[in-house]
Design an enzyme around this catalytic site. Structure first.
Site, PDB file in Angstrom:
ATOM      1  CE  LYS A 103      -2.914   0.667   3.556  1.00  0.00           C
ATOM      2  NZ  LYS A 103      -2.613   1.778   4.220  1.00  0.00           N
ATOM      3  NE  ARG A 107       6.125   6.564   0.839  1.00  0.00           N
ATOM      4  CZ  ARG A 107       5.471   6.408   1.796  1.00  0.00           C
ATOM      5  NH1 ARG A 107       4.284   5.809   1.568  1.00  0.00           N
ATOM      6  NH2 ARG A 107       5.375   6.966   2.988  1.00  0.00           N
ATOM      7  N   GLY A 149      -5.125   7.708   5.509  1.00  0.00           N
ATOM      8  CA  GLY A 149      -4.355   8.689   6.086  1.00  0.00           C
ATOM      9  C   GLY A 149      -2.972   8.926   5.368  1.00  0.00           C
ATOM     10  NE  ARG A 201      -5.479   7.949  11.136  1.00  0.00           N
ATOM     11  CZ  ARG A 201      -4.950   7.205  10.398  1.00  0.00           C
ATOM     12  NH1 ARG A 201      -5.473   6.752   9.220  1.00  0.00           N
ATOM     13  NH2 ARG A 201      -3.552   6.889  10.731  1.00  0.00           N
ATOM     14  CB  SER A 244       4.896   9.875  11.503  1.00  0.00           C
ATOM     15  OG  SER A 244       3.983  10.073  10.438  1.00  0.00           O
ATOM     16  CG  ASP A 275       0.399  -0.115   9.372  1.00  0.00           C
ATOM     17  OD1 ASP A 275      -0.084   0.983  10.274  1.00  0.00           O
ATOM     18  OD2 ASP A 275       0.652   0.274   8.143  1.00  0.00           O
ATOM     19  CE  LYS A 324      -0.083   4.019  13.081  1.00  0.00           C
ATOM     20  NZ  LYS A 324       0.559   4.956  12.023  1.00  0.00           N
ATOM     21  NE  ARG A 348      -5.200   0.044  13.357  1.00  0.00           N
ATOM     22  CZ  ARG A 348      -4.462   0.133  12.083  1.00  0.00           C
ATOM     23  NH1 ARG A 348      -3.228   0.032  12.378  1.00  0.00           N
ATOM     24  NH2 ARG A 348      -5.133   0.173  11.185  1.00  0.00           N
ATOM     25  NE  ARG A 382      -2.599  -1.927   8.459  1.00  0.00           N
ATOM     26  CZ  ARG A 382      -2.375  -2.348   7.227  1.00  0.00           C
ATOM     27  NH1 ARG A 382      -2.285  -3.697   6.546  1.00  0.00           N
ATOM     28  NH2 ARG A 382      -1.755  -1.484   6.100  1.00  0.00           N
TER      29      ARG A 382
HETATM   30  C1  S3P Z   1       2.528   4.852   6.358  1.00  0.00           C
HETATM   31  C2  S3P Z   1       2.996   5.038   7.419  1.00  0.00           C
HETATM   32  C3  S3P Z   1       2.642   4.661   8.870  1.00  0.00           C
HETATM   33  C4  S3P Z   1       1.630   3.345   8.494  1.00  0.00           C
HETATM   34  C5  S3P Z   1       0.591   3.618   7.362  1.00  0.00           C
HETATM   35  C6  S3P Z   1       1.402   3.820   5.873  1.00  0.00           C
HETATM   36  C7  S3P Z   1       3.130   5.424   5.065  1.00  0.00           C
HETATM   37  O1  S3P Z   1       1.842   5.707   9.341  1.00  0.00           O
HETATM   38  O2  S3P Z   1       0.676   3.120   9.710  1.00  0.00           O
HETATM   39  O3  S3P Z   1      -0.365   2.620   7.233  1.00  0.00           O
HETATM   40  O4  S3P Z   1       2.790   4.701   3.927  1.00  0.00           O
HETATM   41  O5  S3P Z   1       4.066   6.212   5.294  1.00  0.00           O
HETATM   42  P1  S3P Z   1       2.584   6.783  10.317  1.00  0.00           P
HETATM   43  O6  S3P Z   1       3.641   7.435   9.495  1.00  0.00           O
HETATM   44  O7  S3P Z   1       1.504   7.707  10.841  1.00  0.00           O
HETATM   45  O8  S3P Z   1       3.260   5.928  11.303  1.00  0.00           O
END
Ligand code: S3P
Length: 461
Positions: A41, A46, A114, A142, A187, A340, A367, A371, A415
């Site tokens: 994902k 990206r 997100g 969020r 993050s 995750d 999240k 969670r 999830r």
């Molecule tokens: C992700 C980063 C993570 C992850 C999300 C995907 C990404 O989030 O939990 O499912 O693709 O950069 P955080 O950056 O908030 O930790």
């Protein structure tokens, strides 16, 4: 309430409107077979975004066709990128060049995603027009303040709800200024938002991350010809610097299988006695392999076969055999590499013998749902001894099957939905989730894939 028999709590609210309840129960036989999980994902988002900002046509093989990624594609289309799915399943992106996106003429709805929200806000922060962004009830809860703070320093303006929550309006900077930013939370989304804003900003933008998070943005920027440097920081962590206003050149992308999706059939195979399963083509980027390390420490029988590189990322096939698991102590610094995976790790811990302590889980509270609270509540309904102490989650397994026999509210969280369905495969009584629809955000083929391993989930109330 859909079924009094399934729940041990008469005070439960009704499932959401149009919900699609699903039940996991012990399969008739051990799980067996070879499956291939869908594309990663994070990498899929990206690939679309950088493809849209490159010059020329980017061909993407193995893109995850989950709802979250489709939201990213729709948003980029609304801003001028041409994105189509070829008949052979390859996705083609005709990019507009760095800084070339155009004002969308309607609100951008990012659903549950997100990653779409935070990364696109980064891109929008250095495009000089106004866009309106919203999402579903989960995404609107969020925190976006974590990206608004650094992105405002580029000169972008944000008008959002209290706490910077969606819906919000962003007006990108006309003359963005580069920034140096130290992440206050580990993050990858915040890191990526800043790096993407830095793309259409003259000069050098840098991000310091005290703990390494997934590095797909950095890797892929390099793949598209961008100038990115990564340096070790004194005392640990890394500094990532991007040079602004490069010409990104379209480049083919092969998306490896998502280790965060592989985690569900993987743990299912570990906890259903007698199972033997191979999960092919799983991405093994070191910033994503924390779960494998934990399961190994818990005594899991997992062999990596056919190790290779695909599209600049390490991949392998995972051969998994069921067996007894023991509790483990999971250090907080491992969290970014498996952020995750805690819901499904907690399920493995519930089936293990002994205490598993997962330290430093504050980020789980923000999240798709909270969670940390949701895992504790759900496991406890299933008869597992579990508690939260500060930011730590403690699961006490006795090596026997958890009782199960509960209804779990999934709160728009894919999830949590998959983790509790998997728990039902090993529990004494079935485990029902109130709504399976969120699974389509990341793993649309979860149910058919599990059925190829011999698992039948029961639909309906
Ligand atoms: C992700 C980063 C993570 C992850 C999300 C995907 C990404 O989030 O939990 O499912 O693709 O950069 P955080 O950056 O908030 O930790």
């Amino acid at each position: 309430m859909p079924s009094a028999v399934m729940s041990n709590d008469d005070t439960l609210p009704s499932p959401p409107m149009g919900a699609s309840p699903l039940t996991g129960s012990r399969p008739a036989a051990p799980l067996a077979g070879v499956v291939r999980v869908p594309g990663d994902k994070s990498i899929s988002h990206r690939a679309l975004m950088l493809g849209a900002l490159a010059v020329g046509r980017t061909e993407i093989t193995g893109l995850l066709e989950g709802e979250d990624v489709l939201r990213t594609a729709a948003a980029l289309r609304a801003m001028g990128a041409a994105i189509v799915r070829g008949e052979d399943g390859t996705w083609l992106v005709d990019g507009v060049g760095v800084g070339g996106l155009a004002e969308p003429d309607d609100v951008i709805d990012l659903g549950n995603s997100g990653t779409s929200a935070r990364l696109l806000l980064g891109i929008l922060a250095s495009h000089p027009f106004t866009a309106f962004v919203t999402g579903d009830a989960s995404l609107r809860r969020r925190p976006m303040g974590r990206v608004i703070t650094p992105l405002s320093r580029f000169g972008a303006l944000f008008h959002g709800r209290e706490g910077g929550r969606l819906p919000l309006a962003v007006t990108g900077a006309t003359s963005p200024v580069p920034i140096a930013y130290r992440l206050p939370v580990p993050s990858a989304q915040v890191k990526s938002a800043v790096l993407l804003a830095g793309l259409n900003t003259p000069g050098e933008t840098s991000v310091v991350e005290p703990q390494a998070t997934r590095d797909h943005t950095e890797r892929m920027l390099g793949h598209f010809g961008g100038k990115v440097t990564v340096e070790a920081e004194p005392g640990g962590g890394r500094r990532i610097t991007v040079t602004g206003q490069p010409e990104l050149i379209a480049a083919p992308i092969i998306v490896p299988g998502d280790p965060s999706s592989a985690a569900f059939p993987l743990v299912a195979a570990l906890i259903v006695p007698g199972s033997q399963v191979t999960i092919a083509n799983v991405g093994l980027n070191p910033s994503r392999t924390g779960l494998l390390l934990c399961l190994e420490e818990m005594g899991a029988d997992i062999t990596l076969e056919n190790r290779r590189e695909a599209g600049g990322e390490p991949v392998a096939d995972l051969k998994v055999r069921a067996g007894a698991l023991k509790g483990a102590d999971i250090p907080p610094e491992r969290a970014p590499s498996m952020i995750d995976e805690y819901p499904i790790l907690a399920v493995a811990a519930a089936c293990a013998r002994g205490r598993t302590v997962m330290h430093g889980l504050a980020e789980l509270r923000v999240k798709e749902s909270d969670r940390l609270a949701g895992i504790a509540e759900g496991l406890s309904r299933c008869g597992v001894r579990v508690r939260v102490e500060g930011d730590d989650l403690i699961v006490e397994g006795d090596g026997n099957s958890p009782a199960g026999g509960a209804m779990i509210e999934t709160q728009l969280d894919h999830r949590m939905a998959m983790a509790f369905l998997v728990l039902g495969l090993a529990a004494s009584q079935p485990v029902r989730i109130d709504d399976a629809r969120p699974i389509a955000t990341s793993f649309p083929d979860f149910v058919p894939l599990m059925s190829r391993l011999g698992v039948v989930f029961q639909e309906g109330v």
